[in-house]
Each structure stands twice: as C-alpha cells, then as structure tokens.
Design a protein around this motif. Structure first.
Motif, PDB file in Angstrom:
ATOM      1  N   LEU A  25       0.858  -1.190   0.000  1.00  0.00           N
ATOM      2  CA  LEU A  25       0.000   0.000   0.000  1.00  0.00           C
ATOM      3  C   LEU A  25       0.891   1.236   0.000  1.00  0.00           C
ATOM      4  N   MET A  26       0.586   2.201  -0.879  1.00  0.00           N
ATOM      5  CA  MET A  26       1.300   3.482  -0.845  1.00  0.00           C
ATOM      6  C   MET A  26       0.801   4.225   0.395  1.00  0.00           C
ATOM      7  N   ALA A  27       1.719   4.671   1.248  1.00  0.00           N
ATOM      8  CA  ALA A  27       1.312   5.261   2.538  1.00  0.00           C
ATOM      9  C   ALA A  27       0.371   6.446   2.367  1.00  0.00           C
ATOM     10  N   ASN A  28       0.496   7.174   1.243  1.00  0.00           N
ATOM     11  CA  ASN A  28      -0.380   8.323   1.033  1.00  0.00           C
ATOM     12  C   ASN A  28      -1.347   8.078  -0.121  1.00  0.00           C
ATOM     13  N   GLY A  29      -1.549   6.806  -0.461  1.00  0.00           N
ATOM     14  CA  GLY A  29      -2.343   6.467  -1.639  1.00  0.00           C
ATOM     15  C   GLY A  29      -3.832   6.371  -1.347  1.00  0.00           C
ATOM     16  N   GLN A  30      -4.585   5.989  -2.372  1.00  0.00           N
ATOM     17  CA  GLN A  30      -6.049   6.001  -2.270  1.00  0.00           C
ATOM     18  C   GLN A  30      -6.575   4.936  -1.318  1.00  0.00           C
ATOM     19  N   LEU A  31      -5.933   3.751  -1.300  1.00  0.00           N
ATOM     20  CA  LEU A  31      -6.450   2.678  -0.446  1.00  0.00           C
ATOM     21  C   LEU A  31      -6.303   3.046   1.029  1.00  0.00           C
ATOM     22  N   VAL A  32      -5.179   3.675   1.372  1.00  0.00           N
ATOM     23  CA  VAL A  32      -4.989   4.084   2.771  1.00  0.00           C
ATOM     24  C   VAL A  32      -6.041   5.125   3.148  1.00  0.00           C
ATOM     25  N   ARG A  33      -6.355   6.016   2.203  1.00  0.00           N
ATOM     26  CA  ARG A  33      -7.430   6.996   2.481  1.00  0.00           C
ATOM     27  C   ARG A  33      -8.756   6.282   2.742  1.00  0.00           C
ATOM     28  N   MET A  34      -9.044   5.257   1.909  1.00  0.00           N
ATOM     29  CA  MET A  34     -10.298   4.513   2.100  1.00  0.00           C
ATOM     30  C   MET A  34     -10.311   3.810   3.461  1.00  0.00           C
ATOM     31  N   LEU A  35      -9.171   3.248   3.839  1.00  0.00           N
ATOM     32  CA  LEU A  35      -9.075   2.540   5.127  1.00  0.00           C
ATOM     33  C   LEU A  35      -9.275   3.508   6.294  1.00  0.00           C
ATOM     34  N   LEU A  36      -8.693   4.713   6.181  1.00  0.00           N
ATOM     35  CA  LEU A  36      -8.783   5.684   7.275  1.00  0.00           C
ATOM     36  C   LEU A  36     -10.197   6.239   7.409  1.00  0.00           C
ATOM     37  N   ILE A  37     -10.801   6.603   6.274  1.00  0.00           N
ATOM     38  CA  ILE A  37     -12.122   7.243   6.333  1.00  0.00           C
ATOM     39  C   ILE A  37     -13.178   6.257   6.842  1.00  0.00           C
ATOM     40  N   THR A  38     -13.068   4.983   6.446  1.00  0.00           N
ATOM     41  CA  THR A  38     -14.053   3.988   6.888  1.00  0.00           C
ATOM     42  C   THR A  38     -13.682   3.423   8.260  1.00  0.00           C
ATOM     43  N   GLN A  39     -12.508   3.817   8.755  1.00  0.00           N
ATOM     44  CA  GLN A  39     -11.991   3.320  10.040  1.00  0.00           C
ATOM     45  C   GLN A  39     -11.755   1.812  10.035  1.00  0.00           C
ATOM     46  N   VAL A  40     -11.603   1.235   8.858  1.00  0.00           N
ATOM     47  CA  VAL A  40     -11.268  -0.188   8.783  1.00  0.00           C
ATOM     48  C   VAL A  40      -9.859  -0.402   9.354  1.00  0.00           C
ATOM     49  N   THR A  41      -9.098   0.700   9.472  1.00  0.00           N
ATOM     50  CA  THR A  41      -7.738   0.604  10.037  1.00  0.00           C
ATOM     51  C   THR A  41      -7.746  -0.024  11.425  1.00  0.00           C
ATOM     52  N   ARG A  42      -8.878   0.093  12.134  1.00  0.00           N
ATOM     53  CA  ARG A  42      -8.835  -0.425  13.519  1.00  0.00           C
ATOM     54  C   ARG A  42      -8.848  -1.953  13.569  1.00  0.00           C
ATOM     55  N   TYR A  43      -9.111  -2.602  12.425  1.00  0.00           N
ATOM     56  CA  TYR A  43      -9.052  -4.078  12.441  1.00  0.00           C
ATOM     57  C   TYR A  43      -7.702  -4.589  11.961  1.00  0.00           C
ATOM     58  N   LEU A  44      -6.804  -3.669  11.593  1.00  0.00           N
ATOM     59  CA  LEU A  44      -5.551  -4.084  10.945  1.00  0.00           C
ATOM     60  C   LEU A  44      -4.359  -3.432  11.615  1.00  0.00           C
ATOM     61  N   ASP A  45      -3.215  -4.104  11.523  1.00  0.00           N
ATOM     62  CA  ASP A  45      -1.961  -3.476  11.956  1.00  0.00           C
ATOM     63  C   ASP A  45      -1.028  -3.450  10.764  1.00  0.00           C
ATOM     64  N   PHE A  46      -0.339  -2.330  10.594  1.00  0.00           N
ATOM     65  CA  PHE A  46       0.567  -2.211   9.440  1.00  0.00           C
ATOM     66  C   PHE A  46       2.011  -2.050   9.875  1.00  0.00           C
ATOM     67  N   LYS A  47       2.908  -2.501   9.028  1.00  0.00           N
ATOM     68  CA  LYS A  47       4.331  -2.198   9.212  1.00  0.00           C
ATOM     69  C   LYS A  47       4.819  -1.496   7.949  1.00  0.00           C
ATOM     70  N   VAL A  48       5.827  -0.638   8.123  1.00  0.00           N
ATOM     71  CA  VAL A  48       6.413   0.028   6.955  1.00  0.00           C
ATOM     72  C   VAL A  48       7.400  -0.934   6.301  1.00  0.00           C
ATOM     73  N   ILE A  49       7.365  -1.022   4.970  1.00  0.00           N
ATOM     74  CA  ILE A  49       8.336  -1.845   4.243  1.00  0.00           C
ATOM     75  C   ILE A  49       9.708  -1.156   4.355  1.00  0.00           C
ATOM     76  N   GLU A  50      10.750  -1.950   4.582  1.00  0.00           N
ATOM     77  CA  GLU A  50      12.026  -1.345   4.992  1.00  0.00           C
ATOM     78  C   GLU A  50      12.812  -0.656   3.886  1.00  0.00           C
ATOM     79  N   GLY A  51      12.524  -0.996   2.644  1.00  0.00           N
ATOM     80  CA  GLY A  51      13.293  -0.300   1.613  1.00  0.00           C
ATOM     81  C   GLY A  51      12.814  -0.660   0.222  1.00  0.00           C
TER      82      GLY A  51
END
Length: 448
Positions: free
Chosen positions: A81-107
């Motif tokens: 997922l692009m950190a500032n991309g459309q899917l992350v926006r969808m996850l944040l606005i719908t609050q689906v983020t609270r069912y998931l945990d993310f890690k940043v890809i290291e490189g």
C-alpha cells in the motif's frame, strides 16, 4: 435468502469487499456471496502452509524445516500500500484501520546492470547514492525540486513546461538526465511498468512522483505499508464494515445462475434459492462471457531462509527491475515480507516475483529476479489471465471488476473501484461519502 436486495456481490476479492462496504455505508441492502470457503478470492492470503502446497498441486506436505503451518499467511497476489495512496485513504475514512496493523516496508530497491541499489529516498541518500555520478546528482536534485514545486495553476512554477502538452521525455531533456536516471525515476519513483509514459503529457508523472515522495515523507524508510497477517486481512476488514451496516455474508455458496430478464440482471440462484437484486457486482470468474482476456501475469512465490543480498538484511523490501535493464517491455517486481509480518515462520522470508507475460516461456522471463533470490527453498508458480469487462453495466446493471494487474501497489485497483462506483451511481466517487456514522461495538467497546 429468498429476499430482495439493492446490490448482490459475488466474490470476496478486495475490489468487491470495498464496494460492498461502500454500498452498505450508503444505506443499500447488500448480499455478498462467495463460492469459496474463505475470504479474498484472488487476493486471499493462504494459511496454513499445507493449503498452499495443495493449491499448487505440490506432492507431499511441507518439510519440518518450514516450521508450523499455521505461522504462514501467503499472499496469492503481491502488492504493497502506498502510505499516502487512495487505499490508505479509504481505510482511514471507513476506520477499517482499527481491524488491521501495518508495518512500513524497509526499503525500495532498483536493479541496474545486474546489481540492486537502494532507491534514494531523501536528498542525503540521493547525494550518497552510487546510482548516479556527481553532476547527474545535482541535475536530478534540481529536477525533484522542480517537480515538488510544480503547480498547474501557477505559471511561475512551470519554467516553460506545459503540463498538458510537454512530454516527459522533453522534461528529462530539459534537466539533461541520462538513461539510468530516467529508468529509475519512471519505474522506481513514478512506478510505470512500461516506457509508454515518456511520450505522454508530463503531468501524470509529476503526480506519481509527488505521491511517492508524500508517501515516503509519512514514515521515512519507504513509501510502502503492509498489513500484519498478509493482504487477505484487507478484504476481511471491509467485509466487517459491510456487516456492521447490515450487509449479509455467505461463503461456500455455489452460484448456479445469474438471472437476466430483458437484458437486465434481476437475481442470483444458489442451491435452488433465488435472491433478487437491482444491481450486481462480481469478479470476472463469475461471468466469463461478459469479460475479455487482455493479457497474462506470471507470479512466483519463493520461500527463502535468508534476507535478499544487498538489501542491508531488510526483513521486507521491494525490488523493481526496469524493463530496459533486461530487454523487456514490462518491469519485473519482487515484493518480500517475512516472519515479523506474521506471514512466515521464524527465520523464513516470502518473496513474490511478478510481471506481465510477454513470451511463451514466462518462467524464463522472470529469471533475472529469481537469480537475486537464490538459494530458493520452494517455488510456487502461477500464470493468471487478466480479464476486463466487455459489458460496462449501463443496460444490464452488472458491474464486473478487472483482474489484479502486475503493479506492486493498489492504485490501479482503487481506480477500478472508483470507475465501477461511477457507473453504478452515475456520480463521481467522493471519499467523504465513506465517512463512518455507525460505531462498531466490538472495536469501540474493546477500545475503552
């Protein structure tokens, strides 16, 4: 099941689950069915490991060296997922983020003449990078500053570049950037899969570079995020959203017939019962006669017991092999995650190689990527047809999603979701419409 619904959705792939979530939030009565016993369709994460072996018809069961089967959640389709991309926006606005945990890809890494190099993610890294010579670095920095400040509505920022007319090739010429820099800018920053973009207006490339740098600015290591337990968590999160808004879910439901009267969908028959509907959403596998094949993607899931060479022992990374570097028309991608992401047992890494098929020997096409991963303990090869709808649903009210392409992120999937939404509702997709109004008792009660 013998009821009337506004929308019936067939298949629980990510596209279908996000759309059923959105339709439920909008107050539609939704029935969501899948012929499989698990969520995710093509975009599922397979667990336990034994199931992956069965799925790819591997003889025997996984060796003991693979650890516990339940420790594995292996994606069938590799994407970040692009950190500032459309899917992350969808996850944040719908609050689906609270069912998931993310890690940043290291490189993020790019391939050049047989070796891999870190894609410079800051000015400091760009100046230290061995991808470019000293003078080229200065020119590249000038180019990045120009793109960052470029504003379509302010001619002062344009320096004679017309966003709608000047091609990207001409912009590279303006900054005197050489082939290698063009390769990694177009393919590792703007994330194009081919070189067609060079002769198209530059504004799309500018937007893509900005998305990359804004995503990168969020967390610093790379612009990509990845959910713990694999990508299969994403469709399940949106399915839960749909259920909170009254959507009905049924897995393991064989679809016997999609009923059409006078050219328009009226219902779906399963196990002798008919559910009626005004609109239908499905993936191409449910209605092959209304979709066409537009290509193929080869994907190879590789299990390895070591980090990838020259990645500073990263436990997750992306590698892009620009097509130019290996005499192809399409880039080759490697997405790698490992045990800290709960997708493999301790000490194991899952690297998935993918590209658009160009010849009759797809495995040979991805050899340059496999060479970077050696030694490989186990490989699972799949070649999937890419489909897109021939029926856009205007008359039939059937809305078919596109297959998941070879890109390494979800931007094209989100474009498809927005396109289907537009065709279904007649209005443009508005992120604000996905705002959640209902609380989820489980999540909220647990948070207190």
């Amino acid at each position: 099941m013998n009821e009337e619904y506004d929308v019936i959705v067939l298949g629980t792939g990510l596209t279908e689950c996000i759309l059923s979530g959105i339709m439920s939030v909008k107050g539609k009565k939704v029935l969501h069915m899948d012929r499989n016993t698990y969520y995710g369709g093509e975009s599922a994460s397979i667990t336990p490991l034994e199931d992956l072996y069965k799925r790819f018809n591997m003889p025997g069961s996984p060796p003991d060296s693979m650890g516990k089967g339940r420790d594995w959640n292996v994606d069938l389709i590799p994407k970040f997922l692009m950190a500032n991309g459309q899917l992350v926006r969808m996850l944040l606005i719908t609050q689906v983020t609270r069912y998931l945990d993310f890690k940043v890809i290291e490189g993020s890494y790019v391939y050049k003449k047989g070796s891999i190099y870190k894609v410079p993610s800051t000015e400091t890294e760009a100046l230290a990078s061995s991808l470019m010579g000293l003078f080229e670095k200065r020119r590249f920095r000038k180019f990045l500053v120009f793109v960052a400040n470029f504003d379509e509505n302010d001619p002062k920022t344009m320096e004679g570049v017309d966003p709608k007319k000047t091609t990207m090739r001409d912009v590279y010429k303006k900054f005197d950037l050489g082939q290698d820099v063009m390769d990694f800018t177009g393919h590792a920053l703007a994330l194009y899969r081919t070189d067609d973009y060079l002769d198209q207006p530059c504004i799309d490339t500018f937007h893509r570079i900005k998305l990359y740098s804004e995503s990168l600015a969020r967390y610093g290591k790379s612009p990509y995020l990845y959910p713990l337990y694999g990508l299969g968590e994403l469709p399940q999160g949106f399915a839960r959203l749909c259920a909170i808004y009254g959507g009905t879910y049924m897995l393991n439901k064989p679809i016997e017939e999609i009923i059409i009267e006078n050219g328009k969908v009226v219902g779906v028959k399963s196990e002798g019962e008919i559910a009626r509907c005004k609109q239908l959403i499905c993936d191409p596998s449910y209605l092959m006669d209304r979709a066409k094949k537009v290509g193929q993607v080869v994907r190879v899931i590789c299990i390895i017991s070591h980090p990838i060479k020259n990645t500073s022992d990263a436990n997750s990374c992306q590698i892009i092999i620009p097509q130019n570097q290996v005499n192809r028309k399409h880039d080759i991608y490697v997405c790698m995650a490992s045990f800290p992401h709960n997708v493999a047992s301790k000490g194991k890494y899952v690297a998935i190689v993918s590209t658009t098929v160009e010849t009759n020997d797809p495995e040979k096409e991805i050899q340059p990527a496999l060479d970077l991963l050696e030694p490989i303990e186990q490989k699972f090869v799949s070649i999937s047809d890419l489909h897109e709808p021939t029926d856009l649903g205007t008359e039939s009210q059937i809305f078919i999603s596109r297959s998941y392409d070879a890109t390494t992120h979800f931007e094209t999937t989100c474009d498809d979701i927005k396109d289907i939404y537009r065709r279904m509702t007649g209005s443009d997709f508005d992120f604000a419409e996905m705002e959640r109004t209902k609380n989820d008792i489980f999540g909220d009660a647990a948070d207190q």
